[in-house]
Scaffold this motif. Structure first.
Motif, PDB file in Angstrom:
ATOM      1  N   LEU A   1     -11.891   6.551   5.042  1.00 16.79           N
ATOM      2  CA  LEU A   1     -10.837   6.133   5.959  1.00 16.79           C
ATOM      3  C   LEU A   1      -9.465   6.249   5.303  1.00 16.79           C
ATOM      4  CD1 LEU A   1     -12.463   2.856   7.345  1.00 16.79           C
ATOM      5  CD2 LEU A   1     -12.697   5.186   8.244  1.00 16.79           C
ATOM      6  N   ASP A   2      -8.416   6.332   6.135  1.00 11.54           N
ATOM      7  CA  ASP A   2      -7.065   6.320   5.581  1.00 11.54           C
ATOM      8  C   ASP A   2      -6.603   4.868   5.412  1.00 11.54           C
ATOM      9  OD1 ASP A   2      -5.890   5.340   8.029  1.00 11.54           O
ATOM     10  OD2 ASP A   2      -5.800   7.387   8.795  1.00 11.54           O
ATOM     11  N   ASP A   3      -5.458   4.701   4.753  1.00 10.71           N
ATOM     12  CA  ASP A   3      -5.007   3.351   4.409  1.00 10.71           C
ATOM     13  C   ASP A   3      -4.693   2.506   5.637  1.00 10.71           C
ATOM     14  OD1 ASP A   3      -5.312   3.926   1.746  1.00 10.71           O
ATOM     15  OD2 ASP A   3      -3.176   4.166   1.317  1.00 10.71           O
ATOM     16  N   GLN A   4      -4.106   3.096   6.688  1.00  6.69           N
ATOM     17  CA  GLN A   4      -3.792   2.327   7.880  1.00  6.69           C
ATOM     18  C   GLN A   4      -5.055   1.801   8.538  1.00  6.69           C
ATOM     19  OE1 GLN A   4      -0.877   1.191   8.940  1.00  6.69           O
ATOM     20  NE2 GLN A   4      -2.022   0.060  10.504  1.00  6.69           N
ATOM     21  N   GLN A   5      -6.109   2.585   8.527  1.00  7.99           N
ATOM     22  CA  GLN A   5      -7.379   2.121   9.081  1.00  7.99           C
ATOM     23  C   GLN A   5      -7.933   0.955   8.268  1.00  7.99           C
ATOM     24  OE1 GLN A   5      -9.078   6.180   8.987  1.00  7.99           O
ATOM     25  NE2 GLN A   5      -9.687   5.859  11.111  1.00  7.99           N
ATOM     26  N   VAL A   6      -7.667   0.962   6.976  1.00  2.69           N
ATOM     27  CA  VAL A   6      -8.121  -0.139   6.124  1.00  2.69           C
ATOM     28  C   VAL A   6      -7.414  -1.431   6.513  1.00  2.69           C
ATOM     29  CG1 VAL A   6      -8.219  -1.025   3.762  1.00  2.69           C
ATOM     30  CG2 VAL A   6      -8.716   1.361   4.205  1.00  2.69           C
ATOM     31  N   VAL A   7      -6.124  -1.356   6.794  1.00  2.00           N
ATOM     32  CA  VAL A   7      -5.379  -2.548   7.200  1.00  2.00           C
ATOM     33  C   VAL A   7      -5.979  -3.131   8.475  1.00  2.00           C
ATOM     34  CG1 VAL A   7      -3.157  -3.435   7.990  1.00  2.00           C
ATOM     35  CG2 VAL A   7      -3.239  -1.783   6.117  1.00  2.00           C
ATOM     36  N   GLU A   8      -6.203  -2.297   9.462  1.00  2.00           N
ATOM     37  CA  GLU A   8      -6.755  -2.775  10.733  1.00  2.00           C
ATOM     38  C   GLU A   8      -8.167  -3.322  10.543  1.00  2.00           C
ATOM     39  OE1 GLU A   8      -4.882  -3.154  13.386  1.00  2.00           O
ATOM     40  OE2 GLU A   8      -3.277  -2.338  12.141  1.00  2.00           O
TER      41      GLU A   8
ATOM     42  N   SER B   1     -13.243  -4.114   2.978  1.00  2.00           N
ATOM     43  CA  SER B   1     -12.509  -3.037   3.647  1.00  2.00           C
ATOM     44  C   SER B   1     -12.257  -1.868   2.701  1.00  2.00           C
ATOM     45  CB  SER B   1     -11.180  -3.567   4.196  1.00  2.00           C
ATOM     46  OG  SER B   1     -11.407  -4.581   5.156  1.00  2.00           O
ATOM     47  N   ALA B   2     -11.912  -2.158   1.452  1.00  2.00           N
ATOM     48  CA  ALA B   2     -11.700  -1.093   0.470  1.00  2.00           C
ATOM     49  C   ALA B   2     -12.991  -0.328   0.201  1.00  2.00           C
ATOM     50  CB  ALA B   2     -11.152  -1.683  -0.828  1.00  2.00           C
ATOM     51  N   LEU B   3     -14.106  -1.029   0.187  1.00  2.00           N
ATOM     52  CA  LEU B   3     -15.390  -0.363  -0.052  1.00  2.00           C
ATOM     53  C   LEU B   3     -15.816   0.475   1.151  1.00  2.00           C
ATOM     54  CD1 LEU B   3     -17.310  -3.197  -1.939  1.00  2.00           C
ATOM     55  CD2 LEU B   3     -16.192  -1.164  -2.886  1.00  2.00           C
ATOM     56  N   VAL B   4     -15.556  -0.015   2.348  1.00  2.00           N
ATOM     57  CA  VAL B   4     -15.863   0.772   3.544  1.00  2.00           C
ATOM     58  C   VAL B   4     -14.993   2.035   3.569  1.00  2.00           C
ATOM     59  CG1 VAL B   4     -15.775   0.784   6.068  1.00  2.00           C
ATOM     60  CG2 VAL B   4     -16.714  -1.196   4.869  1.00  2.00           C
ATOM     61  N   GLN B   5     -13.742   1.899   3.165  1.00  2.00           N
ATOM     62  CA  GLN B   5     -12.884   3.079   3.061  1.00  2.00           C
ATOM     63  C   GLN B   5     -13.511   4.106   2.117  1.00  2.00           C
ATOM     64  OE1 GLN B   5      -9.211   2.803   0.774  1.00  2.00           O
ATOM     65  NE2 GLN B   5      -8.178   4.177   2.229  1.00  2.00           N
ATOM     66  N   HIS B   6     -14.008   3.630   0.988  1.00  2.00           N
ATOM     67  CA  HIS B   6     -14.651   4.510   0.002  1.00  2.00           C
ATOM     68  C   HIS B   6     -15.868   5.213   0.596  1.00  2.00           C
ATOM     69  CE1 HIS B   6     -16.446   5.882  -3.734  1.00  2.00           C
ATOM     70  NE2 HIS B   6     -17.514   5.135  -3.513  1.00  2.00           N
ATOM     71  N   VAL B   7     -16.679   4.488   1.333  1.00  2.00           N
ATOM     72  CA  VAL B   7     -17.914   5.052   1.887  1.00  2.00           C
ATOM     73  C   VAL B   7     -17.620   6.019   3.037  1.00  2.00           C
ATOM     74  CG1 VAL B   7     -20.069   4.486   3.096  1.00  2.00           C
ATOM     75  CG2 VAL B   7     -19.331   3.086   1.157  1.00  2.00           C
TER      76      VAL B   7
ATOM     77  N   MET C   1       0.805  -1.220   0.000  1.00  2.00           N
ATOM     78  CA  MET C   1       0.000   0.000   0.000  1.00  2.00           C
ATOM     79  C   MET C   1       0.841   1.275   0.000  1.00  2.00           C
ATOM     80  SD  MET C   1      -2.844  -1.320   2.773  1.00  2.00           S
ATOM     81  CE  MET C   1      -4.101  -0.075   2.533  1.00  2.00           C
ATOM     82  N   GLY C   2       2.156   1.140   0.283  1.00  2.00           N
ATOM     83  CA  GLY C   2       2.995   2.322   0.447  1.00  2.00           C
ATOM     84  C   GLY C   2       3.239   3.104  -0.829  1.00  2.00           C
ATOM     85  N   GLY C   3       3.162   2.449  -1.987  1.00  2.00           N
ATOM     86  CA  GLY C   3       3.321   3.142  -3.260  1.00  2.00           C
ATOM     87  C   GLY C   3       4.720   3.120  -3.834  1.00  2.00           C
ATOM     88  N   ALA C   4       5.720   2.779  -3.037  1.00  2.00           N
ATOM     89  CA  ALA C   4       7.101   2.808  -3.524  1.00  2.00           C
ATOM     90  C   ALA C   4       7.460   1.589  -4.364  1.00  2.00           C
ATOM     91  CB  ALA C   4       8.064   2.919  -2.341  1.00  2.00           C
ATOM     92  N   HIS C   5       6.637   0.551  -4.300  1.00  2.00           N
ATOM     93  CA  HIS C   5       6.969  -0.706  -4.989  1.00  2.00           C
ATOM     94  C   HIS C   5       5.839  -1.160  -5.917  1.00  2.00           C
ATOM     95  CE1 HIS C   5      10.304  -1.089  -2.125  1.00  2.00           C
ATOM     96  NE2 HIS C   5       9.430  -0.788  -1.176  1.00  2.00           N
ATOM     97  N   ASP C   6       5.056  -0.243  -6.438  1.00  2.00           N
ATOM     98  CA  ASP C   6       3.893  -0.620  -7.245  1.00  2.00           C
ATOM     99  C   ASP C   6       4.275  -1.512  -8.421  1.00  2.00           C
ATOM    100  OD1 ASP C   6       2.276   0.793  -5.559  1.00  2.00           O
ATOM    101  OD2 ASP C   6       1.783   2.392  -6.974  1.00  2.00           O
ATOM    102  N   HIS C   7       5.472  -1.304  -8.974  1.00  2.00           N
ATOM    103  CA  HIS C   7       5.900  -2.084 -10.139  1.00  2.00           C
ATOM    104  C   HIS C   7       6.147  -3.553  -9.797  1.00  2.00           C
ATOM    105  CE1 HIS C   7       9.545  -0.733  -8.066  1.00  2.00           C
ATOM    106  NE2 HIS C   7      10.136  -1.805  -8.549  1.00  2.00           N
TER     107      HIS C   7
END
Length: 237
Positions: A187-194, A178-184, A130-136
């Motif tokens: 939430l931030d990404d760390q909250q999605v992990v938890e 979890s991704a859909l709840v974040q959308h609704v 999720m950090g974005g530095a390793h998307d490739h």
């Protein structure tokens, strides 16, 4: 107003050669959810699965408990937009040595608390993804996964509104929910992990939608498993 019920699949076969298969407990968890819906006289005008075997097995087990009159549409839809991300790849990008299952089992055997150790390892793997530095490094990046899930959800909302379907049920996975709840909820990404780590097998979350507006009615409800009253009926992996 439309209602979309997001069901996390029952317990899958963690640690086996084929994770994408419900365990005997997973079938029981989703069967109890079906009984709970039946007791509530909760019907559905549309049924959607995320395309994975454990999603379809969960749907079959759950909805077999409902009287025919509560299933208003006999043709079920499959939308791969509701599929889970590749857990295996996410873990391997952090720990390539686990490509050998024996190495993973050896690591787990060394731990005093194997489940807790695995959860921390998976949190670290999720953070890297999720950090974005390793998307490739990934076939599907975190932003791409999230966008796919949201697109599937918005597509379903538009379809059900156009067709006049009030109640829809989707059998999917914890990461997707979890991704859909974040959308609704924003939430931030760390909250999605938890949130994802706390998703119960066979639990259901309910989203309300109307044109231009969505809200969360309830999240991760597993009252049907507490109703069973047996130790071990509530699982997370």
């Amino acid at each position: 107003m439309g209602h979309i019920y997001l069901v996390r699949h029952g317990q899958a076969s963690f640690g086996s050669a084929n994770y994408d298969q419900l365990s005997p407990l997973g079938y029981e968890q989703t069967r109890l959810l079906g009984q709970w819906f039946a007791n509530c006289r909760q019907g559905f005008g549309r049924v959607v699965t995320g395309g994975m075997q454990r999603h379809r097995q969960s749907a079959d087990s759950c909805l077999a408990e409902l009287p025919r009159a509560l299933l208003l549409e006999t043709e079920w839809q499959t939308d791969a937009g509701f599929a889970e991300f590749d857990h295996h790849q996410v873990l391997l990008r952090l720990c390539p040595e686990f490509a050998d299952p024996a190495e993973f089992k050896l690591m787990m055997a060394r731990q005093e608390q194997p489940l807790r150790a695995f959860e921390q390892l998976f949190r670290d793997a999720m953070a890297r993804w999720m950090g974005g530095a390793h998307d490739h490094d990934y076939d599907e990046s975190w932003p791409a996964f999230r966008a796919r899930c949201v697109a599937a959800f918005e597509r379903l909302c538009a379809q059900t509104q156009a067709d006049g379907v009030q109640n829809c049920i989707v059998f999917t996975s914890g990461g997707t929910i979890s991704a859909l709840v974040q959308h609704v909820l924003g939430l931030d990404d760390q909250q999605v992990v938890e949130l994802s780590m706390g998703m119960v097998n066979g639990a259901v979350s309910k989203v309300l939608h109307r044109p231009g507006q969505t809200s969360l009615a309830y999240l991760n409800n597993y009252a049907h498993l507490e109703w069973l009253g047996e130790a071990g009926s509530v699982t997370y992996r």
